[in-house]
Design a protein around this motif. Structure first.
Motif, PDB file in Angstrom:
ATOM      1  N   ALA A  27       0.832  -1.208   0.000  1.00 12.21           N
ATOM      2  CA  ALA A  27       0.000   0.000   0.000  1.00 12.21           C
ATOM      3  C   ALA A  27       0.866   1.256   0.000  1.00 12.21           C
ATOM      4  O   ALA A  27       0.539   2.250  -0.666  1.00 12.21           O
ATOM      5  CB  ALA A  27      -0.927  -0.003   1.207  1.00 12.21           C
ATOM      6  N   TYR A  49      -1.634  -4.925  -9.075  1.00 14.32           N
ATOM      7  CA  TYR A  49      -2.709  -4.589  -8.140  1.00 14.32           C
ATOM      8  C   TYR A  49      -4.074  -5.142  -8.572  1.00 14.32           C
ATOM      9  O   TYR A  49      -4.995  -5.212  -7.756  1.00 14.32           O
ATOM     10  CB  TYR A  49      -2.799  -3.071  -7.970  1.00 14.32           C
ATOM     11  CG  TYR A  49      -1.673  -2.494  -7.145  1.00 14.32           C
ATOM     12  CD1 TYR A  49      -1.683  -2.576  -5.754  1.00 14.32           C
ATOM     13  CD2 TYR A  49      -0.581  -1.882  -7.754  1.00 14.32           C
ATOM     14  CE1 TYR A  49      -0.644  -2.063  -4.992  1.00 14.32           C
ATOM     15  CE2 TYR A  49       0.463  -1.364  -7.006  1.00 14.32           C
ATOM     16  CZ  TYR A  49       0.429  -1.460  -5.622  1.00 14.32           C
ATOM     17  OH  TYR A  49       1.465  -0.957  -4.871  1.00 14.32           O
ATOM     18  N   PHE A  52      -5.993  -7.790  -6.503  1.00 16.98           N
ATOM     19  CA  PHE A  52      -6.865  -7.374  -5.407  1.00 16.98           C
ATOM     20  C   PHE A  52      -8.244  -6.975  -5.942  1.00 16.98           C
ATOM     21  O   PHE A  52      -9.262  -7.223  -5.300  1.00 16.98           O
ATOM     22  CB  PHE A  52      -6.233  -6.213  -4.643  1.00 16.98           C
ATOM     23  CG  PHE A  52      -4.849  -6.518  -4.136  1.00 16.98           C
ATOM     24  CD1 PHE A  52      -4.640  -7.528  -3.205  1.00 16.98           C
ATOM     25  CD2 PHE A  52      -3.747  -5.817  -4.604  1.00 16.98           C
ATOM     26  CE1 PHE A  52      -3.363  -7.827  -2.741  1.00 16.98           C
ATOM     27  CE2 PHE A  52      -2.465  -6.104  -4.150  1.00 16.98           C
ATOM     28  CZ  PHE A  52      -2.276  -7.113  -3.216  1.00 16.98           C
ATOM     29  N   ASP A  53      -8.265  -6.377  -7.126  1.00 12.36           N
ATOM     30  CA  ASP A  53      -9.547  -6.050  -7.759  1.00 12.36           C
ATOM     31  C   ASP A  53     -10.323  -7.323  -8.091  1.00 12.36           C
ATOM     32  O   ASP A  53     -11.550  -7.361  -7.965  1.00 12.36           O
ATOM     33  CB  ASP A  53      -9.324  -5.226  -9.033  1.00 12.36           C
ATOM     34  CG  ASP A  53      -8.797  -3.837  -8.737  1.00 12.36           C
ATOM     35  OD1 ASP A  53      -9.453  -3.106  -7.969  1.00 12.36           O
ATOM     36  OD2 ASP A  53      -7.732  -3.484  -9.261  1.00 12.36           O
ATOM     37  N   ASN A  56     -11.913  -8.440  -5.021  1.00 11.21           N
ATOM     38  CA  ASN A  56     -12.973  -7.502  -4.647  1.00 11.21           C
ATOM     39  C   ASN A  56     -14.224  -7.686  -5.496  1.00 11.21           C
ATOM     40  O   ASN A  56     -15.351  -7.610  -4.992  1.00 11.21           O
ATOM     41  CB  ASN A  56     -12.463  -6.063  -4.775  1.00 11.21           C
ATOM     42  CG  ASN A  56     -11.445  -5.708  -3.706  1.00 11.21           C
ATOM     43  OD1 ASN A  56     -11.392  -6.349  -2.649  1.00 11.21           O
ATOM     44  ND2 ASN A  56     -10.634  -4.700  -3.970  1.00 11.21           N
ATOM     45  N   LYS A  59     -16.123 -10.667  -4.282  1.00 11.49           N
ATOM     46  CA  LYS A  59     -16.824 -10.346  -3.035  1.00 11.49           C
ATOM     47  C   LYS A  59     -18.098  -9.558  -3.308  1.00 11.49           C
ATOM     48  O   LYS A  59     -19.168  -9.857  -2.771  1.00 11.49           O
ATOM     49  CB  LYS A  59     -15.917  -9.528  -2.111  1.00 11.49           C
ATOM     50  CG  LYS A  59     -14.804 -10.298  -1.442  1.00 11.49           C
ATOM     51  CD  LYS A  59     -14.009  -9.359  -0.531  1.00 11.49           C
ATOM     52  CE  LYS A  59     -12.862 -10.067   0.148  1.00 11.49           C
ATOM     53  NZ  LYS A  59     -12.081  -9.122   0.997  1.00 11.49           N
ATOM     54  N   ILE A  68     -14.030  -4.386   1.006  1.00 11.64           N
ATOM     55  CA  ILE A  68     -13.064  -4.785  -0.014  1.00 11.64           C
ATOM     56  C   ILE A  68     -11.638  -4.473   0.427  1.00 11.64           C
ATOM     57  O   ILE A  68     -11.411  -3.739   1.385  1.00 11.64           O
ATOM     58  CB  ILE A  68     -13.354  -4.102  -1.367  1.00 11.64           C
ATOM     59  CG1 ILE A  68     -13.048  -2.597  -1.286  1.00 11.64           C
ATOM     60  CG2 ILE A  68     -14.777  -4.355  -1.809  1.00 11.64           C
ATOM     61  CD1 ILE A  68     -12.963  -1.925  -2.642  1.00 11.64           C
ATOM     62  N   ASP A  69     -10.704  -5.047  -0.303  1.00  9.15           N
ATOM     63  CA  ASP A  69      -9.280  -4.803  -0.059  1.00  9.15           C
ATOM     64  C   ASP A  69      -8.910  -3.471  -0.718  1.00  9.15           C
ATOM     65  O   ASP A  69      -9.020  -3.325  -1.936  1.00  9.15           O
ATOM     66  CB  ASP A  69      -8.460  -5.950  -0.665  1.00  9.15           C
ATOM     67  CG  ASP A  69      -7.000  -5.918  -0.248  1.00  9.15           C
ATOM     68  OD1 ASP A  69      -6.462  -4.812  -0.061  1.00  9.15           O
ATOM     69  OD2 ASP A  69      -6.399  -7.003  -0.121  1.00  9.15           O
ATOM     70  N   SER A  70      -8.463  -2.526   0.059  1.00  2.96           N
ATOM     71  CA  SER A  70      -8.181  -1.182  -0.453  1.00  2.96           C
ATOM     72  C   SER A  70      -6.943  -1.121  -1.338  1.00  2.96           C
ATOM     73  O   SER A  70      -6.654  -0.076  -1.935  1.00  2.96           O
ATOM     74  CB  SER A  70      -8.018  -0.203   0.716  1.00  2.96           C
ATOM     75  OG  SER A  70      -6.940  -0.594   1.546  1.00  2.96           O
ATOM     76  N   ARG A  71      -6.215  -2.229  -1.451  1.00  5.30           N
ATOM     77  CA  ARG A  71      -5.013  -2.226  -2.281  1.00  5.30           C
ATOM     78  C   ARG A  71      -5.317  -2.317  -3.774  1.00  5.30           C
ATOM     79  O   ARG A  71      -4.413  -2.177  -4.606  1.00  5.30           O
ATOM     80  CB  ARG A  71      -4.095  -3.382  -1.867  1.00  5.30           C
ATOM     81  CG  ARG A  71      -3.479  -3.211  -0.488  1.00  5.30           C
ATOM     82  CD  ARG A  71      -2.676  -4.427  -0.069  1.00  5.30           C
ATOM     83  NE  ARG A  71      -3.517  -5.608   0.111  1.00  5.30           N
ATOM     84  CZ  ARG A  71      -3.056  -6.802   0.462  1.00  5.30           C
ATOM     85  NH1 ARG A  71      -1.757  -6.976   0.649  1.00  5.30           N
ATOM     86  NH2 ARG A  71      -3.886  -7.822   0.627  1.00  5.30           N
ATOM     87  N   GLU A 245       4.947  -8.244  -1.321  1.00  6.86           N
ATOM     88  CA  GLU A 245       3.692  -8.923  -1.012  1.00  6.86           C
ATOM     89  C   GLU A 245       3.945 -10.320  -0.447  1.00  6.86           C
ATOM     90  O   GLU A 245       3.260 -10.783   0.463  1.00  6.86           O
ATOM     91  CB  GLU A 245       2.826  -9.026  -2.265  1.00  6.86           C
ATOM     92  CG  GLU A 245       1.445  -9.573  -1.975  1.00  6.86           C
ATOM     93  CD  GLU A 245       0.839 -10.328  -3.133  1.00  6.86           C
ATOM     94  OE1 GLU A 245      -0.368 -10.596  -3.075  1.00  6.86           O
ATOM     95  OE2 GLU A 245       1.571 -10.668  -4.079  1.00  6.86           O
ATOM     96  N   ARG A 249       2.751 -11.616   3.274  1.00  5.71           N
ATOM     97  CA  ARG A 249       1.920 -12.805   3.475  1.00  5.71           C
ATOM     98  C   ARG A 249       2.545 -13.742   4.502  1.00  5.71           C
ATOM     99  O   ARG A 249       1.847 -14.300   5.355  1.00  5.71           O
ATOM    100  CB  ARG A 249       1.735 -13.532   2.135  1.00  5.71           C
ATOM    101  CG  ARG A 249       0.833 -14.753   2.204  1.00  5.71           C
ATOM    102  CD  ARG A 249       0.403 -15.176   0.817  1.00  5.71           C
ATOM    103  NE  ARG A 249       1.532 -15.501  -0.022  1.00  5.71           N
ATOM    104  CZ  ARG A 249       2.111 -16.697  -0.066  1.00  5.71           C
ATOM    105  NH1 ARG A 249       1.671 -17.672   0.714  1.00  5.71           N
ATOM    106  NH2 ARG A 249       3.123 -16.929  -0.867  1.00  5.71           N
TER     107      ARG A 249
END
Length: 280
Positions: A27, A49, A52-53, A56, A59, A68-71, A245, A249
């Motif tokens: 981030a 990135y 992550f979308d 999201n 979801k 959602i994941d803001s990343r 990343e 993790r």
């Protein structure tokens, strides 16, 4: 022509897979370094990135109010708007939303799958195909490497538990086809996949955390070798993000949690396949 990022790369912290603390995050990179990239290189970094979308979107398709994941590259509001438009049959320009996500969302509403795993696999296949078309040789190769690695490991595991391999393979490459159709011990991939022997050894690792560590070490070594001569380019920034990343993790996953996850996976499989005694 490639842009060189002398000051950005020189200012990045050194990373190793064994790091247990981080003073910098994925981030942070987006907030601090993204604005200094050229438009072309931003689009490359966006490919990272987008994972992550992807999560999201899955979801929000199940729960429009999900956190959602803001990343990701897109806010919850933006994703909700795109989903609504595509649900209504409208088109969304590729310039504002990746074509593979538009394709997936449209398919989701027109041909809903019964199983969430089918949705995830379809989205993964579209994502990899989209990323592998990237004109940057390293980034395209990175996604191709991961697709091959993941599929080979899935195929080896499925064969071990006498499961049907074909439905589990993601993507539409020659390697994917070989994994789906070949009955050979090596799936006919010796010489085609130069890290096949390493994957076979990894697949034989019974302890989940150790296995995941070996997979990440293979990834780490591959990207370091592939960018050995990329000193101050966007490829080096892309590798930094991937490694960052990876470490994030591992810091969040301790050995006990990993073992619990492994046991839960095996428990789920017990109802479906014959599990060797050593795994029970």
């Amino acid at each position: 022509m490639s842009k060189y990022y002398y000051y950005l790369v020189a200012g990045l912290p050194e990373l190793t897979l064994e790091d247990s603390k981080l003073s910098y995050t994925v981030a942070d990179f987006k907030a601090e370094l993204y604005p200094d990239l050229s438009d072309e290189d931003r689009r490359l970094i966006d490919l990272f990135y987008l994972k992550f979308d992807n999560a999201n979107v899955l979801k929000l398709l199940k729960d429009k109010d999900a956190a959602i994941d803001s990343r990701g590259n897109y806010s919850a509001e933006e994703l909700a708007e795109f989903i609504s438009s595509l649900k209504d049959g409208d088109e969304v320009a590729d310039a504002v939303f990746p074509s593979y996500l538009s394709t997936f969302i449209s398919e989701y509403f027109n041909t809903p799958a019964e199983d969430d795993f089918l949705h995830e696999d379809r989205l993964a296949a579209l994502y990899y195909a989209y990323a592998m078309k990237c004109r940057n040789k390293f980034v395209s190769s990175w996604f191709a490497f991961n697709l091959t690695m993941n599929n080979v490991l899935v195929a080896l595991t499925a064969r071990k538990f006498k499961m049907d391999i074909a439905p589990l393979i993601v993507g539409d490459t020659e390697v994917c086809e070989a994994l789906r159709t070949s009955g050979a011990r090596d799936f006919g991939l010796t010489g085609e996949v130069d890290f096949l022997d390493q994957l076979v050894k990894i697949s034989e690792t019974e302890e989940l955390v150790e296995r995941e560590k070996k997979i990440d070490q293979l990834r780490w070594n591959w990207m370091e070798e592939a960018t050995f001569f990329n000193y101050f380019t966007v490829e080096r920034l892309f590798v930094f993000l991937l490694q960052l990343e990876m470490i994030e993790r591992w810091i969040s996953l301790d050995k006990e949690k990993g073992n619990q996850l492994f046991r839960s996976i095996i428990a789920t499989l017990k109802d479906e396949v014959q599990i060797p005694a050593e795994f029970r």
